[in-house]
Design an enzyme around this catalytic site. Structure first.
Site, short mmCIF file in Angstrom:
data_model
loop_
_atom_site.label_atom_id
_atom_site.label_comp_id
_atom_site.label_asym_id
_atom_site.label_seq_id
_atom_site.Cartn_x
_atom_site.Cartn_y
_atom_site.Cartn_z
N CYS A 70 4.53 -3.43 -6.96
CA CYS A 70 3.39 -3.93 -6.18
C CYS A 70 2.09 -3.84 -6.99
O CYS A 70 1.68 -2.76 -7.43
CB CYS A 70 3.27 -3.12 -4.88
SG CYS A 70 1.73 -3.37 -3.98
N CYS A 73 -0.60 -1.67 -5.39
CA CYS A 73 -0.29 -0.24 -5.56
C CYS A 73 -0.74 0.25 -6.95
O CYS A 73 -1.26 1.36 -7.08
CB CYS A 73 1.21 0.01 -5.38
SG CYS A 73 1.86 -0.51 -3.78
#
Length: 417
Positions: A70, A73
């Site tokens: 991600c 993230c």
């Protein structure tokens, strides 16, 4: 002798058990009964084997449920690394941890994780999702506020000063001088995410001079970020108190940007919005000063300003033309705004009388209602919905005619920053 024969096999059995099994005796599902979570300011990596024990081990655990692939993230990780030592060093420590919820999906599913990153604060084991700013400085301020008491009780001048210093400048503060804690407890809980609340039981005349009140009980609101302060003497009942608190959450004139636009929408009042070519123009301070005076006399409205150069994609949704600037409108923070006939543009000069005429025209209903145009970053209009439907239809058609028999594996939905 018979007793010794019975006990000997048990002693030998425990002696042969590995140390890890002995340590886990009494735990749930084989995990240790006690879990020592590091408190050195590092972000702790957790998994299904130690997560529950970590939640039990600390009063406040802030967890980042992430996925290695991600992008959001990856951008969040340095912010958490920066915030972790500060939060761990508070008088009420907050430990930051992370869980690879793409790998440990059962754990993510348990807490309703359906996108990455998902942030949760475990308050004495009770989880609540965190959706506010992820920048390290604001993350620290937000979490400090969440773990603080709804209303702090201050016993002296020094504790008042300590409270103000610890609160920082990013959120408004309310200090009730001579105000009973029970009077503002409800609002301290209701607006906890937006402001700091306290009551001062004992204070000197120096505090009265510093916060500019001459009698008590008095509730002082301080907005350090905008250098604003106001005093409420009552009545401390009905809607009067909450109206004062709600209105004091915003400065008198709100610089409208991506952060404050959501505060304007949450407030509920209509916004008298002045659109400038440039907020840094030499004439802007004079106009903003006039807007502040108007805001003081019209508490049922919020007064904001925005520069085209500062946020062009937002201002263009109000049909702005350079020849019409500065432009003043009343925006409902949704899909509609109003212009006052004959008072839409503010001419350079006597801004005070022009703003007064605009407000008189608005109060008397001499307005033309218009719809917010396409492209607003904070609003999704009907035209935008049609465009999305059209794009989705094209995508579905391409997939169908390509003969794709099986649905391709797609990464799970991610939250936006």
């Amino acid at each position: 002798m018979a007793l010794r024969r019975l006990l000997l096999p048990l002693v030998l059995l425990f002696a042969l058990l590995p140390p890890s099994r002995v340590a886990s005796a009494g735990g749930d599902g084989g995990e240790p009964a006690e879990f020592e979570i590091p408190r050195d300011g590092t972000v702790v990596e957790l998994d299904e084997s130690n997560f529950d024990a970590a939640v039990r081990a600390v009063d406040y655990l802030f967890v980042d449920f992430y996925a290695p692939w991600c992008g959001h993230c990856k951008r969040l990780a340095p912010q958490l690394d920066e915030a972790a030592p500060v939060l761990a060093g508070l008088s009420t420590p907050i430990i930051i941890a992370k869980v690879n919820a793409d790998k440990y999906r059962k754990l993510g599913s348990k807490y309703g994780v359906d996108g990455f990153p998902t942030l949760m604060l475990f308050d004495h084991g009770v989880p609540s999702e965190y959706t506010d700013s992820r920048k390290a400085d604001l993350l620290i301020e937000n979490l400090k506020k969440l773990v603080a008491p709804d209303v702090s009780v201050l016993e002296s001048d020094s504790s008042i000063k300590g409270f103000v210093d610890a609160a920082g400048i990013n959120f408004p503060l309310f200090i009730g001088f001579g105000v009973d804690e029970s009077v503002i407890a409800e609002f301290g809980a209701k607006y906890k995410k937006k402001a700091w609340f306290s009551t001062a039981k004992d204070f000197s005349e120096d505090m009265m001079v510093l916060y500019d009140f001459d009698k008590f009980p008095a509730l002082v609101s301080v907005n350090p970020k905008y250098n604003e302060q106001s005093v409420f003497y009552g009545p401390f009942e009905g809607t009067f108190l909450e109206d004062f608190i709600r209105q004091s959450l915003l400065p008198l004139t709100v610089p409208t940007n991506r952060e404050t636009v959501n505060l304007l929408k949450d407030d509920g009042r209509k916004v008298v919005l002045t659109i400038l070519e440039d907020e840094l123009d030499e004439n802007a301070p004079q106009l903003i000063k006039v807007l502040r005076s108007a805001a003081n006399a019209n508490h049922d409205l919020v007064f904001g300003f925005v520069g085209v150069k500062q946020w062009e994609e937002f201002t263009e949704t109000f049909d702005v033309k350079d020849s019409q600037l500065p432009k003043i409108i009343v925006w409902d923070t949704k899909e509609e705004y109003e212009v006052v006939e004959g008072s839409e543009r503010l001419e350079e000069g006597d801004y005070g009388s022009q703003v007064s005429r605009f407000l008189e025209g608005y109060r008397s209903g001499k307005t033309i209602k218009k719809n917010v145009g396409r492209g607003s970053p904070s609003l999704l209009g009907l035209n935008a919905i049609y465009i999305l439907i059209f794009l989705v239809a094209i995508l579905v058609a391409l997939m169908y005619f390509s003969g794709q028999g099986e649905e391709e594996e797609r990464p799970r939905r991610t939250h936006q920053d």
